[in-house]
Motif scaffolding. Structure first.
Motif, PDB file in Angstrom:
ATOM      1  N   GLY A 249       0.785  -1.221   0.000  1.00  0.00           N
ATOM      2  CA  GLY A 249       0.000   0.000   0.000  1.00  0.00           C
ATOM      3  C   GLY A 249       0.820   1.275   0.000  1.00  0.00           C
ATOM      4  O   GLY A 249       0.309   2.346  -0.348  1.00  0.00           O
TER       5      GLY A 249
ATOM      6  N   LYS B  48       0.515   3.046  -3.249  1.00  0.00           N
ATOM      7  CA  LYS B  48      -0.843   3.260  -3.773  1.00  0.00           C
ATOM      8  C   LYS B  48      -0.964   4.599  -4.486  1.00  0.00           C
ATOM      9  O   LYS B  48      -1.586   4.694  -5.560  1.00  0.00           O
TER      10      LYS B  48
ATOM     11  N   ASP C 184      -3.773  -3.555  -2.479  1.00  0.00           N
ATOM     12  CA  ASP C 184      -2.729  -3.591  -1.452  1.00  0.00           C
ATOM     13  C   ASP C 184      -2.525  -5.041  -1.011  1.00  0.00           C
ATOM     14  O   ASP C 184      -3.407  -5.647  -0.397  1.00  0.00           O
ATOM     15  N   THR C 185      -1.369  -5.608  -1.329  1.00  0.00           N
ATOM     16  CA  THR C 185      -1.090  -6.992  -0.971  1.00  0.00           C
ATOM     17  C   THR C 185      -0.293  -7.120   0.330  1.00  0.00           C
ATOM     18  O   THR C 185       0.143  -8.207   0.687  1.00  0.00           O
TER      19      THR C 185
ATOM     20  N   PRO D   9      -1.594  -5.464   3.431  1.00  0.00           N
ATOM     21  CA  PRO D   9      -2.531  -4.540   4.083  1.00  0.00           C
ATOM     22  C   PRO D   9      -2.326  -4.348   5.574  1.00  0.00           C
ATOM     23  O   PRO D   9      -2.733  -3.329   6.123  1.00  0.00           O
ATOM     24  N   ASN D  10      -1.725  -5.287   6.231  1.00  0.00           N
ATOM     25  CA  ASN D  10      -1.588  -5.210   7.686  1.00  0.00           C
ATOM     26  C   ASN D  10      -0.186  -4.804   8.119  1.00  0.00           C
ATOM     27  O   ASN D  10       0.268  -5.149   9.211  1.00  0.00           O
TER      28      ASN D  10
ATOM     29  N   THR E 253      -2.048 -13.153  -0.156  1.00  0.00           N
ATOM     30  CA  THR E 253      -2.830 -12.000  -0.616  1.00  0.00           C
ATOM     31  C   THR E 253      -2.650 -11.760  -2.110  1.00  0.00           C
ATOM     32  O   THR E 253      -3.603 -11.400  -2.810  1.00  0.00           O
TER      33      THR E 253
END
Length: 419
Positions: A38, A41, A53-54, A56-57, A90
């Protein structure tokens, strides 16, 4: 409309070439879906891409705040742990969701393992992109890598070294979690990941030219060398007005960067600043992480977060950097000498090739200090052979168009028969 899913894993040096490829494909009427962390982005959406977004965390800045990333030997393990493993599922699931067998092709950077698994499971047409020669093994002319000697000795010795590395280092680092995920999809276990598996059996694009690293007889037969992509946010990020004014206010400066993902460049920038003071040179310190910059910069040295290298480097006298293939190739395209302070990954091999071409030099990380760097800068800037070779290499690059060649190759790819 042709749909291309682009997958990238890594820092800006890894993502920018894929971003540039996406813009070139977009100009040919393709719809682009961009899969990466991300952190990128904004650039992807400025380009008009669909974005997923692969990672995301994960806070990208926090992820980079680990000094082991830059360790000569342990860096690869840390990158696998922080980025490649978390993106595996992801990225696979994003491809599965967005893939249409009638219109879609997938293009993936070296470490986008989720795309490689998707090719095996779903039968998607996949092109693998490798940015540097260090990613290609050979029993003929192998890469120069940190702390190993896979470029030396007879063929059997090189093969033995790679076998030992695969058996006791690389596969134990990757196959437990990779094969667990493969098993969840009904795929059989794989091994020797860096030998063959990470290459798409359909198509591999090497983003460097033949004259920089000659294709070896034992490289994957599906490999095509297309040249340097030379993209760094041109058309998406404009140089600051302060940088424009600084460039116009005096002689050409020297540009310094320890890499877009480096949060541990304090010593690099301190040495750069003191070297400029000693030589009476102007300097540009480039990083988006300003906490690394000395607080007491002299007037002739300025910090700027970023500038597209295709625009900046023709306006500077020299580039001093970490040895990433993107920075290296941009300096060659600009026709300026360069000094590399290699730390890990492909940087040692890139430094070797720069010196072999006669367009720059290198200073080892542990020897990167003011006196040594100043002497190296003076030697290169006062060497007419180096300056002449820089101009000749830049002229050679000016006749190449890697992104156009890559687009042609990707769009001409036949439908996959792996399903």
């Amino acid at each position: 409309m042709q749909h291309v899913i682009l997958c990238a894993v890594g820092s800006a040096g890894d993502v920018h070439p894929i971003l540039g490829l996406g813009r070139a494909l977009q100009q040919r009427g393709c719809r682009i879906t961009f899969l990466t962390a991300g952190y990128f982005k904004t650039q992807a959406e400025k380009a008009g891409f669909e974005f997923v977004d692969t990672l995301p965390n994960c806070d990208f800045h926090s992820m980079l705040n680990d000094p082991l990333i830059w360790h000569a030997v342990r860096g690869t393990r840390k990158v696998m742990e922080l980025a490649v493993k978390p993106m595996l599922r992801t990225m696979y699931e994003a491809i599965e969701k967005h893939y249409d067998p009638r219109t879609t092709k997938v293009v993936a950077s070296t470490l986008a393992f989720g795309a490689r698994v998707a090719q095996e499971k779903l039968g998607i047409p996949l092109t693998t992109i490798h940015l540097s020669p260090a990613l290609f093994r050979s029993q003929f002319e192998g890469p120069r890598l940190p702390k190993v000697w896979v470029h030396r000795g007879p063929a059997w010795f090189k093969r033995f070294q790679w076998y030992v590395a695969d058996r006791f280092v690389i596969d134990p680092m990757i196959t437990p979690w990779l094969n667990a995920f493969r098993g969840s999809l009904g795929l059989t276990p794989t091994q020797r990941i860096f030998k063959e598996w990470w290459n798409s059996p359909e198509q591999v694009l090497a983003f460097f030219p033949e004259w920089f690293a000659a294709r070896q007889p034992d490289w994957p037969s599906q490999t095509k060398l297309v040249g340097f992509p030379l993209y760094s946010e041109e058309g998406l990020t404009e140089p600051s007005s302060g940088l424009v004014e600084f460039l116009q206010s005096g002689p050409k400066p020297i540009a310094f960067t320890p890499g877009s993902a480096n949060l541990f460049g304090h010593q690099f920038f301190r040495v750069a600043t003191e070297t400029c003071k000693q030589l009476g040179k102007r300097g540009i310190l480039l990083t988006r992480f300003g906490e690394q910059i000395p607080h007491d910069l002299p007037p002739q040295v300025k910090h700027f977060e970023f500038a597209p290298f295709r625009w900046l480097l023709p306006q500077v006298e020299m580039l001093v950097h970490h040895g990433g293939v993107g920075s290296m190739s941009q300096a060659m395209a600009a026709g300026i000498p360069q000094i590399i302070m290699p730390m890990a990954f492909d940087q040692v091999d890139n430094a070797y090739r720069v010196e072999k071409l006669g367009v720059g030099g290198s200073v080892a990380r542990e020897r990167f200090e003011v006196t040594r760097l100043a002497a190296k800068i003076n030697a290169l800037l006062n060497n007419s052979n180096t300056l002449r070779q820089c101009i000749q290499i830049a002229e050679r690059i000016s006749h190449e168009n890697a992104l156009a060649t890559a687009c042609d190759t990707i769009l001409e790819q036949k439908p996959s028969n792996l399903s």
